[in-house]
Structure formats: structure tokens, C-alpha cells
Design a protein around this motif. Structure first.
Motif, mmCIF file in Angstrom:
data_model
loop_
_atom_site.group_PDB
_atom_site.id
_atom_site.type_symbol
_atom_site.label_atom_id
_atom_site.label_comp_id
_atom_site.label_asym_id
_atom_site.label_seq_id
_atom_site.Cartn_x
_atom_site.Cartn_y
_atom_site.Cartn_z
ATOM 1 N N GLY A 46 1.460 20.651 3.065
ATOM 2 C CA GLY A 46 0.500 20.799 1.977
ATOM 3 C C GLY A 46 1.172 20.537 0.638
ATOM 4 N N THR A 47 0.363 20.326 -0.389
ATOM 5 C CA THR A 47 0.857 20.099 -1.747
ATOM 6 C C THR A 47 -0.061 20.855 -2.690
ATOM 7 O OG1 THR A 47 -0.534 18.164 -2.197
ATOM 8 C CG2 THR A 47 1.589 17.738 -1.106
ATOM 9 N N GLU A 48 0.134 20.663 -3.970
ATOM 10 C CA GLU A 48 -0.756 21.306 -4.942
ATOM 11 C C GLU A 48 -2.202 20.840 -4.762
ATOM 12 O OE1 GLU A 48 0.477 21.113 -9.035
ATOM 13 O OE2 GLU A 48 2.531 21.665 -8.515
ATOM 14 N N SER A 49 -2.376 19.579 -4.373
ATOM 15 C CA SER A 49 -3.716 19.006 -4.261
ATOM 16 C C SER A 49 -4.219 18.859 -2.830
ATOM 17 C CB SER A 49 -3.747 17.617 -4.910
ATOM 18 O OG SER A 49 -3.297 17.672 -6.235
ATOM 19 N N ILE A 50 -3.314 18.915 -1.865
ATOM 20 C CA ILE A 50 -3.678 18.672 -0.467
ATOM 21 C C ILE A 50 -3.421 19.951 0.329
ATOM 22 C CG2 ILE A 50 -3.267 17.242 1.580
ATOM 23 C CD1 ILE A 50 -4.219 15.576 -0.826
ATOM 24 N N GLU B 294 0.829 -1.209 0.000
ATOM 25 C CA GLU B 294 0.000 0.000 0.000
ATOM 26 C C GLU B 294 0.862 1.257 0.000
ATOM 27 O OE1 GLU B 294 -3.834 -1.870 2.396
ATOM 28 O OE2 GLU B 294 -2.177 -0.970 3.540
ATOM 29 N N CYS B 295 1.900 1.245 0.814
ATOM 30 C CA CYS B 295 2.802 2.389 0.881
ATOM 31 C C CYS B 295 3.535 2.558 -0.453
ATOM 32 C CB CYS B 295 3.791 2.215 2.031
ATOM 33 S SG CYS B 295 4.859 3.629 2.300
ATOM 34 N N GLY B 296 4.014 1.454 -1.012
ATOM 35 C CA GLY B 296 4.699 1.504 -2.303
ATOM 36 C C GLY B 296 3.804 2.052 -3.392
ATOM 37 N N LEU B 297 2.549 1.642 -3.387
ATOM 38 C CA LEU B 297 1.597 2.146 -4.376
ATOM 39 C C LEU B 297 1.350 3.645 -4.158
ATOM 40 C CD1 LEU B 297 0.056 1.161 -6.809
ATOM 41 C CD2 LEU B 297 -1.835 0.524 -5.301
ATOM 42 N N GLY B 298 1.364 4.059 -2.906
ATOM 43 C CA GLY B 298 1.259 5.489 -2.613
ATOM 44 C C GLY B 298 2.396 6.266 -3.254
ATOM 45 N N PHE B 299 3.636 5.748 -3.145
ATOM 46 C CA PHE B 299 4.782 6.406 -3.795
ATOM 47 C C PHE B 299 4.611 6.436 -5.311
ATOM 48 C CE2 PHE B 299 7.228 5.477 0.163
ATOM 49 C CZ PHE B 299 7.679 6.770 0.404
ATOM 50 N N CYS B 300 4.113 5.334 -5.870
ATOM 51 C CA CYS B 300 3.886 5.289 -7.320
ATOM 52 C C CYS B 300 2.968 6.432 -7.756
ATOM 53 C CB CYS B 300 3.287 3.945 -7.729
ATOM 54 S SG CYS B 300 4.430 2.555 -7.597
ATOM 55 N N TYR B 301 1.876 6.631 -7.037
ATOM 56 C CA TYR B 301 0.948 7.714 -7.381
ATOM 57 C C TYR B 301 1.513 9.085 -7.023
ATOM 58 C CZ TYR B 301 -2.810 4.693 -8.910
ATOM 59 O OH TYR B 301 -3.568 3.792 -9.631
ATOM 60 N N GLN B 302 2.300 9.169 -5.977
ATOM 61 C CA GLN B 302 2.864 10.461 -5.589
ATOM 62 C C GLN B 302 3.868 10.964 -6.632
ATOM 63 O OE1 GLN B 302 5.002 10.520 -1.837
ATOM 64 N NE2 GLN B 302 4.663 12.712 -1.608
ATOM 65 N N TYR B 303 4.673 10.055 -7.179
ATOM 66 C CA TYR B 303 5.745 10.442 -8.088
ATOM 67 C C TYR B 303 5.534 10.024 -9.538
ATOM 68 C CZ TYR B 303 8.046 11.606 -3.761
ATOM 69 O OH TYR B 303 8.345 12.152 -2.534
ATOM 70 N N GLY B 304 4.392 9.401 -9.841
ATOM 71 C CA GLY B 304 4.106 9.023 -11.218
ATOM 72 C C GLY B 304 4.964 7.885 -11.736
ATOM 73 N N MET B 305 5.198 6.891 -10.899
ATOM 74 C CA MET B 305 5.995 5.736 -11.315
ATOM 75 C C MET B 305 5.060 4.650 -11.850
ATOM 76 S SD MET B 305 8.842 5.681 -8.228
ATOM 77 C CE MET B 305 7.653 5.230 -6.978
ATOM 78 N N VAL C 98 0.549 10.805 -11.997
ATOM 79 C CA VAL C 98 0.640 11.416 -10.664
ATOM 80 C C VAL C 98 -0.767 11.755 -10.192
ATOM 81 C CG1 VAL C 98 1.410 13.452 -9.378
ATOM 82 C CG2 VAL C 98 2.951 12.368 -11.006
ATOM 83 N N ASN C 99 -1.075 11.346 -8.962
ATOM 84 C CA ASN C 99 -2.366 11.673 -8.366
ATOM 85 C C ASN C 99 -2.172 11.700 -6.854
ATOM 86 O OD1 ASN C 99 -4.989 11.631 -7.233
ATOM 87 N ND2 ASN C 99 -5.816 10.698 -9.100
ATOM 88 N N GLU C 100 -2.000 12.908 -6.316
ATOM 89 C CA GLU C 100 -1.718 13.048 -4.891
ATOM 90 C C GLU C 100 -2.867 12.576 -4.013
ATOM 91 O OE1 GLU C 100 1.445 16.734 -4.961
ATOM 92 O OE2 GLU C 100 -0.682 17.201 -4.813
ATOM 93 N N ILE C 101 -4.081 12.733 -4.487
ATOM 94 C CA ILE C 101 -5.250 12.298 -3.708
ATOM 95 C C ILE C 101 -5.230 10.773 -3.560
ATOM 96 C CG2 ILE C 101 -7.780 12.286 -3.572
ATOM 97 C CD1 ILE C 101 -6.528 15.122 -3.342
ATOM 98 N N VAL C 102 -4.983 10.069 -4.654
ATOM 99 C CA VAL C 102 -4.914 8.607 -4.617
ATOM 100 C C VAL C 102 -3.697 8.174 -3.788
ATOM 101 C CG1 VAL C 102 -4.644 6.502 -5.998
ATOM 102 C CG2 VAL C 102 -6.175 8.323 -6.780
ATOM 103 N N ALA C 103 -2.575 8.886 -3.943
ATOM 104 C CA ALA C 103 -1.377 8.566 -3.163
ATOM 105 C C ALA C 103 -1.690 8.642 -1.670
ATOM 106 C CB ALA C 103 -0.246 9.531 -3.516
ATOM 107 N N VAL C 104 -2.339 9.712 -1.252
ATOM 108 C CA VAL C 104 -2.673 9.889 0.166
ATOM 109 C C VAL C 104 -3.587 8.771 0.650
ATOM 110 C CG1 VAL C 104 -3.982 11.359 1.762
ATOM 111 C CG2 VAL C 104 -2.203 12.349 0.319
ATOM 112 N N SER C 105 -4.541 8.367 -0.181
ATOM 113 C CA SER C 105 -5.448 7.293 0.258
ATOM 114 C C SER C 105 -4.678 5.991 0.489
ATOM 115 C CB SER C 105 -6.601 7.099 -0.726
ATOM 116 O OG SER C 105 -6.177 6.451 -1.901
#
Length: 170
Positions: free
Chosen positions: A60-64, A14-25, A29-36
């Protein structure tokens, strides 16, 4: 891999998938999905996810939108679970008194805990605290301890191949 393990409710996945969404790996890139994904992992006690959430909510970020209280809560969780940078940052928070009630004894205890466990930032901070005789040590200088901690931090900088002359300040 992370998608498969995350679907099995694995905290690391779950954490790894969060990084994938946070950094677009491998995904957009989707910060909302990364945070979830980080939140799911954090609920399972993953200190890396808790640390990520602490940074995201604190700054904070662009989306959060920044939420210091929520950021400090995750910072405390990550520190409680042994994340060394979280411990050092929590020490700073106790020293500053901006977001937590000022507690110099707790701050010094946490800085030393992180430093003694290898956190370079904390090693440098503890070294400076003792060198300058900061209020955390009742304004008493202790050059022997200062040298001990500053030397530890300097050794890391000397031995770390990723540290360049530019980052060393040369």
C-alpha cells in the motif's frame, strides 16, 4: 521520451512513465496515474512494471490501499517473467505460508533459482538456510553450500561501490 513511447503502447515507455509519476520526475507525483501506467506495461508482460505493482499493492501507499492478494498476483507474474527480486520474495511467501499455501520445496527451489542468477538477497538467504539447517532443507546443515552462497553475496557487497561502511554494518 517516456511520454512519446508510452503513447506508442511501448511497455518500457509505459513503465518509465509510471516511474516518472511515482517519483515526480518531470511531472507532479501522482501514484494513481503511476499505477495506471504500470498496469498498462504489466499487461504487456513487463516484469519491472509487474514488480512495481507487486510492491505497491502488497504494501500500500498513501494513495493506494494495500491489497495483498493483488500484490501476490503481480509478484507471481513478475517472477514468472524472470524478475529476480520477485522470485526471491515469492520464495519467502512460500516459506512463510502467510499469503500462499506453505510449500517449503517450492520456496527453496525459488530461493536457489534467484541466488544462482545473481540476486544477492537470495544468495544471503540460501547461505543462511544451509548454515542454520533451516526447515527448508529438512533441518540439515550444509556448511559447504552455506559458504558458497554467503561468499557470493559478500563479494557483491565488497565490490559494490555504493555499499558504504555504514551499510556493511561497520
Amino acid at each position: 521520451y517516456y511520454q512519446e513511447t508510452a503513447m506508442l503502447e511501448d511497455a518500457v515507455g509505459e513503465c518509465g512513465l509510471g516511474f516518472c509519476y511515482q517519483y515526480g520526475m518531470g511531472v507532479e507525483v501522482n501514484e494513481i496515474v503511476a499505477v495506471s501506467w504500470f498496469e498498462k506495461s504489466a499487461k504487456r508482460g513487463n516484469p519491472t512494471a509487474q514488480w512495481q505493482l507487486a510492491q505497491i499493492y502488497y504494501n500500500g501507499t498513501e494513495s493506494i490501499v494495500a491489497n495483498k492478494k493483488k500484490g501476490i498476483n503481480y509478484l507471481q507474474q513478475a517472477a514468472d517473467n524472470g524478475q529476480l527480486m520477485a522470485i526471491a520474495c515469492l520464495a519467502y511467501e512460500y516459506a512463510s505460508g502467510e499469503n500462499l499455501e506453505k510449500d517449503l520445496a517450492k520456496s527453496l527451489e525459488l530461493f536457489i533459482k534467484a541466488a544462482d542468477n545473481g540476486n544477492v538477497y537470495a544468495q544471503a538467504m540460501v547461505g543462511i538456510i544451509y548454515f542454520e539447517g533451516d526447515e527448508l532443507v529438512n533441518n540439515k546443515k550444509d556448511y559447504e553450500l552455506a559458504v558458497k552462497y554467503l561468499y557470493s553475496a559478500a563479494q557483491y557487497m565488497k565490490d559494490d561501490e555504493s555499499v558504504t561502511d555504514e551499510t556493511r554494518g561497520r
